[in-house]
Design an enzyme around this catalytic site. Structure first.
Site, PDB file in Angstrom:
ATOM      1  N   HIS A  65      14.294  32.406  29.141  1.00 47.23           N
ATOM      2  CA  HIS A  65      13.137  31.668  28.628  1.00 47.23           C
ATOM      3  C   HIS A  65      13.149  30.228  29.110  1.00 47.23           C
ATOM      4  O   HIS A  65      12.471  29.389  28.541  1.00 47.23           O
ATOM      5  CB  HIS A  65      13.143  31.687  27.091  1.00 47.23           C
ATOM      6  N   HIS A  66      13.943  29.926  30.154  1.00 50.31           N
ATOM      7  CA  HIS A  66      13.993  28.518  30.577  1.00 50.31           C
ATOM      8  C   HIS A  66      12.660  28.079  31.173  1.00 50.31           C
ATOM      9  O   HIS A  66      12.383  26.900  31.269  1.00 50.31           O
ATOM     10  CB  HIS A  66      15.154  28.255  31.555  1.00 50.31           C
ATOM     11  N   LYS A  71       8.638  37.062  33.887  1.00 47.42           N
ATOM     12  CA  LYS A  71       7.933  37.832  34.915  1.00 47.42           C
ATOM     13  C   LYS A  71       8.833  38.918  35.461  1.00 47.42           C
ATOM     14  O   LYS A  71      10.011  38.667  35.740  1.00 47.42           O
ATOM     15  CB  LYS A  71       7.561  36.870  36.060  1.00 47.42           C
ATOM     16  N   LYS A  95      15.832  35.278  41.269  1.00 51.62           N
ATOM     17  CA  LYS A  95      14.840  35.423  42.344  1.00 51.62           C
ATOM     18  C   LYS A  95      13.761  34.347  42.216  1.00 51.62           C
ATOM     19  O   LYS A  95      13.443  33.656  43.176  1.00 51.62           O
ATOM     20  CB  LYS A  95      14.214  36.819  42.190  1.00 51.62           C
ATOM     21  N   LYS A 107      11.886  42.248  32.877  1.00 50.47           N
ATOM     22  CA  LYS A 107      11.745  43.572  33.509  1.00 50.47           C
ATOM     23  C   LYS A 107      11.434  44.597  32.441  1.00 50.47           C
ATOM     24  O   LYS A 107      11.833  44.439  31.280  1.00 50.47           O
ATOM     25  CB  LYS A 107      13.045  43.966  34.216  1.00 50.47           C
ATOM     26  N   SER A 363       2.615  37.624  43.188  1.00 50.36           N
ATOM     27  CA  SER A 363       2.209  37.785  41.783  1.00 50.36           C
ATOM     28  C   SER A 363       1.916  36.421  41.170  1.00 50.36           C
ATOM     29  O   SER A 363       0.988  36.262  40.374  1.00 50.36           O
ATOM     30  CB  SER A 363       3.325  38.452  40.975  1.00 50.36           C
TER      31      SER A 363
END
Ligand code: NAD
Length: 472
Positions: A65-66, A71, A95, A107, A363
């Site tokens: 949550h930084h 995503k 990533k 994920k 994205s």
């Protein structure tokens, strides 16, 4: 030697710890970066077409949550489990950091073999999964934004969007709740091929580095390089296609039913269509059939690109890999032991956590488009074309020479959405490759490119935590 029985998340932690030694961060911050911040494990029923009821096992993991939103894709596969989803979510955090996409990692996974369900059943499962995510606020343009992954695509993303918008009437930015959508539903042009194109840009950049190529005893550039790709799905197909278009030779292709090899090169589209009509990749023209899909991994080639699932290269086949570069298009295709074997053989492993970041990069572009409610290029395309045409006319007038029609069209053309997406992706992948390679070059004690990539990621996430101040 055999592959240790470790978890996928354990393997990611192992790579993280290996790299953390090359950083100077407080152990507490490192511990916080490594941990999964929130895990949602769920079970729900679905009525099958024959009237029976299946209990579906599914997950969504928010690793970090930084930055918000989180995503990461949603995977439909029979092998899905909590550990796998945690590992994939963690990889997403690293990533995103490497390619400067301002998201935390996430994920999702549904434990089903999508081939065993009808489209109607898949739609029910996807919509129910989305409702579960909504209930717990595990989806939303500012909280958590899923995308396609193994076994899912535009169709599933459209179902997710429709379920979300139906339950959030009037939410102006609702389209940003998921990416990888069809273009007609707020998707961005270029998203479908983005991961494969990113894999190509990343590997091309490595091949364009003279000192790296010299070390491997290879010529600079991708032209003429022999490539083997495992998995002809979204990522594998597009990767192979971009390499072929750039003049590389696709000598081997593998799907789950088997593999084919032809040292003179295979035409990717012809193989794809052959598989579509015959139901199998095997028996393609004069290509040699290989009985097992894993045989392809051991064939003679310059670059091996696993683009299917994890752990396909392990202690058994790693010693037989003949490629000089392994490009991890899939997530986690090497076991940690295989990774060490390949490194010891002098093979460069270009790591998953940045090489397949093209999908999340585009994205991000799609999400920005959804929040801005305007197509890329809409405002400036015509202005640029008019200006370019004016410049060409001036040049022709001054030089007294007419420009060729093709040349003129090329110069005058204003950027379309897809041009901007491709150029943003190219810039992202080239910059990330150079950043990782520089990290590796500047500290010769870093053993491999994966560790260098982790060091880059850790430094970025830790800086973000440090500058944010840890919540008291
Ligand atoms: P996909 O479902 O479109 O394609 C995967 C393909 O691999 C399928 O055609 C499948 O039949 C084939 N396959 C399965 N097992 C195989 C085997 N043992 N040998 C050969 N082929 C096999 O999935 P995808 O989206 O292309 O994802 C592939 C990998 O890339 C996954 O690891 C995924 O996490 C990763 N990835 C995908 C994206 C994306 O944007 N789709 C982004 C980043 C990473």
């Amino acid at each position: 030697m055999s592959d240790k029985h470790y978890s996928f998340f354990g393997a990611v932690e192992k790579s993280f710890d290996k790299a953390a030694k090359f950083t100077k961060w407080d152990p507490g911050i490192l511990e916080q970066i490594k941990a999964c911040n929130a895990i949602y494990s769920m079970r729900f029923p679905v009525k099958r077409d024959d009237g029976t009821i299946d209990v579906i096992e599914a997950y969504r993991v928010q690793h970090s949550h930084h930055k918000a939103p989180c995503k990461g894709g949603i995977r439909f596969a029979a092998e899905v489990n909590q550990d796998e989803v945690m590992a994939l979510a963690a990889l997403m955090t690293y990533k995103c950091a490497i390619v400067n996409v301002p998201f935390g990692g996430g994920k999702g996974g549904i434990k089903i073999n999508p081939r065993e369900y009808s489209p109607f059943e898949l739609e029910k499962i996807t919509r129910r999964y989305t409702s579960e995510l909504i209930k717990k606020k595990f989806i939303g343009p500012g909280t958590d934004v899923p995308a396609p992954d193994y076994g899912t695509g535009e169709r599933e993303m459209a179902w997710i969007l429709d379920t979300y918008t139906t339950m959030h009437p009037g939410e102006i930015d609702a389209a940003g709740c998921v990416t990888g959508k069809p273009v007609s539903q707020g998707g961005v042009r270029g998203r479908r091929e983005a991961t494969g194109l990113g894999v190509f840009f990343g590997l091309r950049e490595v091949c364009n580095m003279p000192e790296v190529m010299e070390r491997l005893g290879m010529t600079v550039g991708v032209e003429g390089k022999k490539i083997v790709v495992q998995g002809l799905g979204n990522v594998g197909y597009h990767t192979a296609k971009f390499f072929q278009d750039a003049g590389a030779l696709i000598v081997g292709l593998a799907e789950y039913e088997g593999a084919i090899y032809d040292e003179n090169g295979l035409d990717v589209d012809e193989v794809f269509n052959h598989r579509k009509t015959s139901g199998s990749i095997l028996n393609f023209r004069t290509a040699t059939n290989l009985a097992n899909n894993t045989d392809a991994l051991e064939q003679e080639c310059d670059i091996l690109i696993p683009a299917a699932l994890e752990n396909v290269i392990n202690v058994k086949n790693a010693p037989n890999v003949k490629a000089k570069i392994v490009g991890e298009a899939a997530n986690g295709p090497l076991t940690p032991e295989a990774d060490e074997i390949l490194t010891a053989k002098g093979i460069i492993v270009v790591p998953d956590m940045y090489l397949n970041a093209g999908g999340v990069t585009v994205s991000y572009f799609e999400w920005l488009k959804n929040l801005s409610h305007v197509r890329y290029g809409r405002m400036e395309k015509r202005f640029n074309e008019n200006m370019n045409a004016h410049i060409v006319t001036q040049m022709e007038g001054l030089s007294g020479k007419k420009m060729g029609l093709k040349e003129k069209e090329y110069i005058v053309h204003g950027a379309d959405e897809v041009d901007l997406v491709y150029s943003g992706l190219e810039e992202t992948m080239v910059t990330a490759t150079r950043e990782i390679m520089n990290e590796w070059k500047n500290d010769p004690s870093i053993p491999d490119m994966r560790t260098a990539a982790y060091v880059v990621a850790i430094n970025k996430v830790a800086t973000s935590y440090a500058e944010l101040g840890i919540f008291p």
